[in-house]
Design an enzyme around this catalytic site. Sequence first.
Site, PDB file in Angstrom:
ATOM      1  N   GLU A 137     -55.083-126.749 -94.805  1.00  0.00           N
ATOM      2  CA  GLU A 137     -54.799-125.518 -94.042  1.00  0.00           C
ATOM      3  C   GLU A 137     -55.282-124.288 -94.805  1.00  0.00           C
ATOM      4  OE1 GLU A 137     -53.813-125.081 -90.985  1.00  0.00           O
ATOM      5  OE2 GLU A 137     -52.767-126.919 -90.406  1.00  0.00           O
ATOM      6  N   ARG A 197     -54.831-115.179 -82.210  1.00  0.00           N
ATOM      7  CA  ARG A 197     -54.078-116.206 -82.943  1.00  0.00           C
ATOM      8  C   ARG A 197     -54.674-117.599 -82.779  1.00  0.00           C
ATOM      9  NH1 ARG A 197     -47.537-117.014 -83.656  1.00  0.00           N
ATOM     10  NH2 ARG A 197     -47.715-118.940 -84.826  1.00  0.00           N
TER      11      ARG A 197
END
Lengths: 351, 351
Positions: free
Chosen positions: A178, A227
């Site tokens: 991530e 987002r």
Amino acid sequence: MDSVKSQSYEVHINELAKAALNQHVANRTYSKIFLLVDENTKKYCLPVLKEIFDGPVDSILEIQSGEENKHIQTCLQIWEDLSNLDGDRKSLLINLGGGVLTDMGGFVASTFKRGIDFINIPTTLLAMVDASIGGKTGVDLGSLKNQIGVINQPQMVLIFPEFLKTLDPRQIKSGYAEMLKHGLIQDEVYWQDLIKKSNFTDASCIQRSIAIKNEVVLQDPTEQGLRKILNFGHTLGHAIESYCLENHDRKTLLHGEAIAIGMILEGYLSHELRGLSKLSLDEIKKSFLRFFDKVDFTDEDIDSILQLLKYDKKNSHGNVNFVLLQAIGEAVIDIEVPEELFQKAFAYYKE
Amino acid sequence: MDSVKSQSYEVHINELAKAALNQHVANRTYSKIFLLVDENTKKYCLPVLKEIFDGPVDSILEIQSGEENKHIQTCLQIWEDLSNLDGDRKSLLINLGGGVLTDMGGFVASTFKRGIDFINIPTTLLAMVDASIGGKTGVDLGSLKNQIGVINQPQMVLIFPEFLKTLDPRQIKSGYAEMLKHGLIQDEVYWQDLIKKSNFTDASCIQRSIAIKNEVVLQDPTEQGLRKILNFGHTLGHAIESYCLENHDRKTLLHGEAIAIGMILEGYLSHELRGLSKLSLDEIKKSFLRFFDKVDFTDEDIDSILQLLKYDKKNSHGNVNFVLLQAIGEAVIDIEVPEELFQKAFAYYKE
């Protein structure tokens, strides 16, 4: 270490986190304080938390770790525990665990008596840089990930890198995937920095990742547009993760391991459709394969994974939209991908 | 008939409701439209809705009616149906039913893929004047009412008094109890008007009740203060309702029947603690007993009901706080009541 300001809550690290937690609990008149743990965080993290947290914990609620327990029945158990232990609207739930636990604890808190306060204390690298930040809470529905949930912010997120010492290296690398994504979608310099590292738990990198995620979430909390870039690698990655979870003959992949594959595949799509250079694509593949062993997929595996794609929660009107890269550090959203490219992407991954 | 404006949605009645529904669906590009019904609304209300609604319904989802089915397992069934029928983030759920159905459908929509649009079309008087207004959604946990849920507003609430023609008189009176409550807490003139009526489904009264509830909710959507006045009669009323639901030897009370008793009991507490006049108290008792038969409670029943009180979601720190009346039309919140008064209140009800 500084604190990272977020919309309605703050993310604190180390000493500041300790001070923030104790001050918050001292300033509020919580009727009860509940701590949610799993068997691992109870054993390895609770003793550390006891050194950090001065306040009383009224009850410790324990659930079983693992994505396979991230479902509504586990929530039901926590709701019932809260209710049986006289939890009320002024109770606080502290979630001590990885992303599965913070996602589920956040959902339970957001829905218990229509919402009680909660604090996230992530104990895995993945949860620190991703799951615990941004207010997404929820559980899986069967093998479909995060189908049930709400967006709701915790009171605060507290980061203690010390917890990472108890984590096995595979889990650490899962979180690192991530962090690499944060570089790929927003910050090429950060990406270049990360791919050369061998210490995956550098506090300044954790903080850089949190800051990138927060900047994005602040601008678009409910994922109307920007987002979505955080989903890079996740559209195919989620399908791969679901598929491996469903098929008990296959080794289960950790979230980061699955999205690492997803990022190579979606990197290929980016090259085909959005002009990501072959050089960058190859660098992405080489870097992820440095950290993550290549996984074998048969043609049948790939067909099943592509079947699962259409259930992904980010689909709309039956089309599968992707986040792709124009360059490293520059993501674009809502790109439709012709189906025939999926097979080619897997072929590139396998070659 | 006018429309009543609410915070983020509108409540429309009759012809305006019809126009609003058709226009809303025509203006949005919903990927799928789902309609949630139970066996009763499927039989009695769906044919009427088909006359009203021009748009397509992709799938009809059916659940079993009744408070005893208002639990998380029913939600799981709806989530799975939505998922299996390719529901996505751009889907719409229309809830056609009473309060149990609109509460549950609202919760499912608010949590499916972290929230999809929903519209409430209440088919009972209770749901029209109360449950479908104000954004409270959720389900029961065991016999404890509404323990799991979120506050989230529908796109719109549509009122068609025509649906009430199919309702049995006991159901109608149950809704009338909430309308009487609106008078008691906010509007003495309205109360005086209502207690003389014999037509319980007067459209102007429905609208007056919706307006009162909306005014209160608008000022305090998340129930930090003022909104609590809507709980008058509900603290003891909920405990009575839960108790009767749990005990299969007892006849189940409808929500309005239970809170009618709750309002007499809490009226007594109001007289003892907040100076509500004996004349008003007796008028409250007499009026409710005109509409609702007196229910027998043994000493054991009362003890069990008082045990359930402490689980009520409006409790905090173990104290039971009440909404009481200073006069008819004037409510006050957060009043602690000494335990010994509960028995006296039941004695007054029984005398």
